[in-house]
Design a protein around this motif. Sequence first.
Motif, short mmCIF file in Angstrom:
data_model
loop_
_atom_site.label_atom_id
_atom_site.label_comp_id
_atom_site.label_asym_id
_atom_site.label_seq_id
_atom_site.Cartn_x
_atom_site.Cartn_y
_atom_site.Cartn_z
N SER A 1 9.18 -9.75 -32.33
CA SER A 1 10.20 -9.66 -31.30
C SER A 1 11.59 -9.85 -31.89
CB SER A 1 9.95 -10.64 -30.15
OG SER A 1 9.61 -11.89 -30.65
N LEU A 2 11.70 -10.63 -32.96
CA LEU A 2 13.00 -10.77 -33.64
C LEU A 2 13.42 -9.42 -34.22
CD1 LEU A 2 15.17 -12.81 -34.43
CD2 LEU A 2 14.01 -13.04 -36.62
N ALA A 3 12.45 -8.71 -34.82
CA ALA A 3 12.76 -7.40 -35.38
C ALA A 3 13.23 -6.45 -34.28
CB ALA A 3 11.53 -6.83 -36.08
N LEU A 4 12.55 -6.48 -33.14
CA LEU A 4 12.94 -5.66 -31.99
C LEU A 4 14.35 -6.01 -31.55
CD1 LEU A 4 10.30 -5.40 -29.12
CD2 LEU A 4 11.45 -3.60 -30.36
N ALA A 5 14.63 -7.32 -31.46
CA ALA A 5 15.92 -7.78 -30.93
C ALA A 5 17.05 -7.38 -31.86
CB ALA A 5 15.89 -9.29 -30.74
N LEU A 6 16.85 -7.53 -33.19
CA LEU A 6 17.92 -7.20 -34.14
C LEU A 6 18.32 -5.74 -34.01
CD1 LEU A 6 17.06 -9.09 -37.41
CD2 LEU A 6 18.89 -9.50 -35.80
N HIS A 7 17.32 -4.91 -33.71
CA HIS A 7 17.58 -3.49 -33.52
C HIS A 7 18.55 -3.27 -32.35
CE1 HIS A 7 16.18 0.39 -31.62
NE2 HIS A 7 16.65 0.79 -32.77
N GLU A 8 18.36 -4.03 -31.29
CA GLU A 8 19.19 -3.84 -30.09
C GLU A 8 20.54 -4.55 -30.20
OE1 GLU A 8 17.61 -1.06 -28.50
OE2 GLU A 8 18.85 -2.05 -27.02
N VAL A 9 20.58 -5.69 -30.91
CA VAL A 9 21.83 -6.46 -31.01
C VAL A 9 22.96 -5.55 -31.47
CG1 VAL A 9 23.00 -8.17 -32.41
CG2 VAL A 9 20.85 -8.74 -31.35
N VAL A 10 22.68 -4.74 -32.51
CA VAL A 10 23.71 -3.89 -33.07
C VAL A 10 24.23 -2.92 -32.03
CG1 VAL A 10 24.21 -2.33 -34.95
CG2 VAL A 10 22.48 -4.06 -35.24
N ARG A 11 23.31 -2.33 -31.26
CA ARG A 11 23.72 -1.36 -30.22
C ARG A 11 24.67 -2.00 -29.23
NH1 ARG A 11 20.24 3.06 -29.57
NH2 ARG A 11 20.80 3.18 -27.40
N TYR A 12 24.34 -3.22 -28.79
CA TYR A 12 25.18 -3.89 -27.80
C TYR A 12 26.49 -4.36 -28.41
CZ TYR A 12 21.89 -3.83 -24.01
OH TYR A 12 21.07 -3.40 -23.01
N PHE A 13 26.40 -4.87 -29.65
CA PHE A 13 27.58 -5.50 -30.24
C PHE A 13 28.78 -4.56 -30.25
CE2 PHE A 13 30.30 -6.15 -33.89
CZ PHE A 13 30.77 -7.42 -33.62
N PHE A 14 28.61 -3.33 -30.76
CA PHE A 14 29.78 -2.49 -30.96
C PHE A 14 30.43 -2.09 -29.64
CE2 PHE A 14 27.93 -2.07 -35.15
CZ PHE A 14 29.06 -2.27 -35.91
N VAL A 15 29.62 -1.82 -28.63
CA VAL A 15 30.19 -1.48 -27.32
C VAL A 15 30.90 -2.69 -26.73
CG1 VAL A 15 29.64 -0.68 -25.03
CG2 VAL A 15 28.34 0.15 -26.95
N LEU A 16 30.21 -3.84 -26.74
CA LEU A 16 30.76 -5.03 -26.09
C LEU A 16 31.99 -5.54 -26.83
CD1 LEU A 16 27.56 -6.98 -25.06
CD2 LEU A 16 29.08 -5.63 -23.64
N ARG A 17 32.00 -5.42 -28.16
CA ARG A 17 33.17 -5.88 -28.89
C ARG A 17 34.40 -5.06 -28.49
NH1 ARG A 17 36.43 -4.22 -32.32
NH2 ARG A 17 37.80 -5.73 -33.30
N GLY A 18 34.21 -3.76 -28.37
CA GLY A 18 35.32 -2.90 -27.94
C GLY A 18 35.84 -3.34 -26.57
N GLU A 19 34.91 -3.58 -25.66
CA GLU A 19 35.29 -4.00 -24.30
C GLU A 19 36.03 -5.34 -24.36
OE1 GLU A 19 34.74 -2.66 -21.20
OE2 GLU A 19 34.13 -0.80 -22.19
N ALA A 20 35.50 -6.28 -25.15
CA ALA A 20 36.11 -7.60 -25.24
C ALA A 20 37.51 -7.51 -25.83
CB ALA A 20 35.24 -8.54 -26.07
N ALA A 21 37.68 -6.59 -26.82
CA ALA A 21 39.00 -6.43 -27.43
C ALA A 21 40.00 -5.92 -26.40
CB ALA A 21 38.91 -5.47 -28.61
N VAL A 22 39.53 -5.01 -25.52
CA VAL A 22 40.42 -4.52 -24.45
C VAL A 22 40.76 -5.66 -23.51
CG1 VAL A 22 40.56 -2.98 -22.47
CG2 VAL A 22 39.56 -2.16 -24.59
N LEU A 23 39.71 -6.45 -23.14
CA LEU A 23 39.93 -7.58 -22.22
C LEU A 23 40.95 -8.56 -22.80
CD1 LEU A 23 36.39 -8.59 -20.94
CD2 LEU A 23 38.29 -7.73 -19.59
N SER A 24 40.88 -8.78 -24.12
CA SER A 24 41.73 -9.81 -24.72
C SER A 24 43.22 -9.47 -24.59
CB SER A 24 41.37 -10.00 -26.19
OG SER A 24 41.84 -8.90 -26.93
N ARG A 25 43.52 -8.20 -24.29
CA ARG A 25 44.93 -7.84 -24.12
C ARG A 25 45.33 -7.80 -22.64
NH1 ARG A 25 43.71 -4.28 -28.47
NH2 ARG A 25 43.17 -2.63 -27.04
N ARG A 26 44.35 -8.05 -21.75
CA ARG A 26 44.66 -7.94 -20.32
C ARG A 26 45.47 -9.15 -19.87
NH1 ARG A 26 40.69 -5.07 -17.33
NH2 ARG A 26 41.53 -6.04 -15.48
N ALA A 27 46.25 -8.91 -18.79
CA ALA A 27 47.19 -9.93 -18.33
C ALA A 27 46.48 -11.22 -17.92
CB ALA A 27 48.01 -9.39 -17.18
#
Lengths: 275, 340
Positions: free
Chosen positions: B214-240
């Motif tokens: 299950s760790l192997a399964l999870a590592l596969h998905e972490v990467v997919r989520y990370f890049f999308v969510l990081r982009g979103e969080a970076a946008v949020l960090s500039r919000r008022a």
Amino acid sequence: MRIALPMSRRSVRLLCVILVSILLLVLAAASDLIPAYQTSAATLQPPAHAYWLGTNDIGQSVLTGLLRAAPVTVGLALATAALALIIAIVMAGLAVIYPNRGRALVLHLTDMAEIVPSILLLLLVAAWHQPGALEIILLTAVLTWHDDVRILRSVLLREISRENITTVRHMGASWPYLLLRHILQAVTPTLIGLYLQNVVQATMRVAGLAFLGLTDADLLTWGSMLQDAINYLHTPAWQWLLLPPTLCLTGFLLLLLTLDQRQTQRAQSVDEAVS
Amino acid sequence: MLGPTRISPQSGAAARPGANGLVLLRSLMQRVVVFVVLLVLMSLLPRLLPGDTLDVLMDSDVQRGLQDGEITDLRDRLGLGGSLVGQVGRDLARLAHGDLGYSLLHGAPVSYLLADALPWTALLIALATPIFLGLGVTLAVEAGRQPGTRADRLITTSMSLLASIPPFMTAVLLFLCFGILWPVLPIGGAEPLFPAATPLLRAQEILRHAFLPSLALALHEVVRYFFVLRGEAAVLSRRAFVLNGRSRGISGWRERRDYFGRNLLPVVCARLGQSVATLFTASLFVEVIFSYPGVGALTYHAVLDRDYPLLQGAIAVLALLVLGLTWLLDALTEILVRRG
């Protein structure tokens, strides 16, 4: 007049290096500069002077295998990605040219392609018979194109509705001229980005298929070398059977991802500079 | 299937609220079409190969001089006769009655085999989900809340590295590191050969066996989520509202949870639908590598053994599951969007 090169000089240089080295490898393989991938009595030899990267279970040199597999692996990925992009361009073009029926049909098809569980389809075909190079390209491209259609369509729509296009249209420019001189240049960064992502996708898919042993047995790729290595994890042989193809695959993917990231950053900075 | 960093537009999430029902109905219809096409393909492809089960049976040492008429008769009796369309139609009718067929190789009905294997795959996915969601969101918030800092560069670089290792290789490397080089965890099967007597001990054993897969399964998905969510969080960090909150001295856990975590939730929801399909795919690789008795490994061995009844049953059930689950998750997202 050009606003900016679609890629940075360094990226272009990197791409050229990749393409030239593939070409060299193909030529070397064709002209017997790389020794043949032959079986020998020296099985599972650790790296030594005679075999720089050791040999596998039927005495084939790992280094020769890596070199011979490189053009196949990379070539398959590049060709698959290109075919997927072409399908996507045609689809997006249809959706833009025929905004009513064409658009509905294309979006329907894209939706359906998106929900097909691709691994099941691959397993089905593999169970039917093991796909060779041409079938792998076709199959993977058919499973990849849908990712690009929506992005391409929105970019095309945006470009067509720009002022410069309308102005030049009113001055009597023909569509081929517009396409070549105005639209193509504006769309190129997007195309490059999508192509790079497609190559990453295709590399992983083809490697995965080969790793499962579901591709043609004669097709030597880095993925199929991994498939061979997997039986020797319990022996020291994994060090020279598993690591070299893994490093090759990872290195290639890392290169692509870096190019892709740089491309995105560049596109963003160009966008900001224009607006 | 294998690309972790693909950023595709989320389907369905941005639809107009008025057209919700219609959108859902349409996506259901599309899924039905895809399902039927898959079923037809799966029944058609094996039949396009030369030879059938009767040829195999007749090709034994016992050669009997059978007349043509007798062979046709036998073929009809085994249910292998008739035109191609007729055979495919019979297959579909059988499936529609819920009869998945019989695996001669395993000597058991396909439905039994699948019912045995499905819970193991479900266990792996259930254990992997909290890991990849937790890791993905935490790392993305940590990297994206202050883009460009050292923490961001460090996390993003290591994620890029992880993204460039094909997911099945991550599984193999986990197998190698924690199963062979430093053998601390079991790497084969779902339970020891002789299960422990008490339920508690048995559960413990099962969890230990499921940990690496299950760790192997999870590592596969972490990467997919990370890049999308990081982009979103970076946008949020500039919000008022984030800037405002920070200037009022909100930081640490509260900032991460209330300002970033909550606002990333819709993105996570919208991507869960896609995760269903990728998780099933990844579980096939992971189960094969860890010889885990799940449905992925079962299907894979059916392909290798040319066990067509099992393969067809597995594909039918898996396709139904994946298509149904993705539709349900899409519908849930749609409802959440409507609630705002």
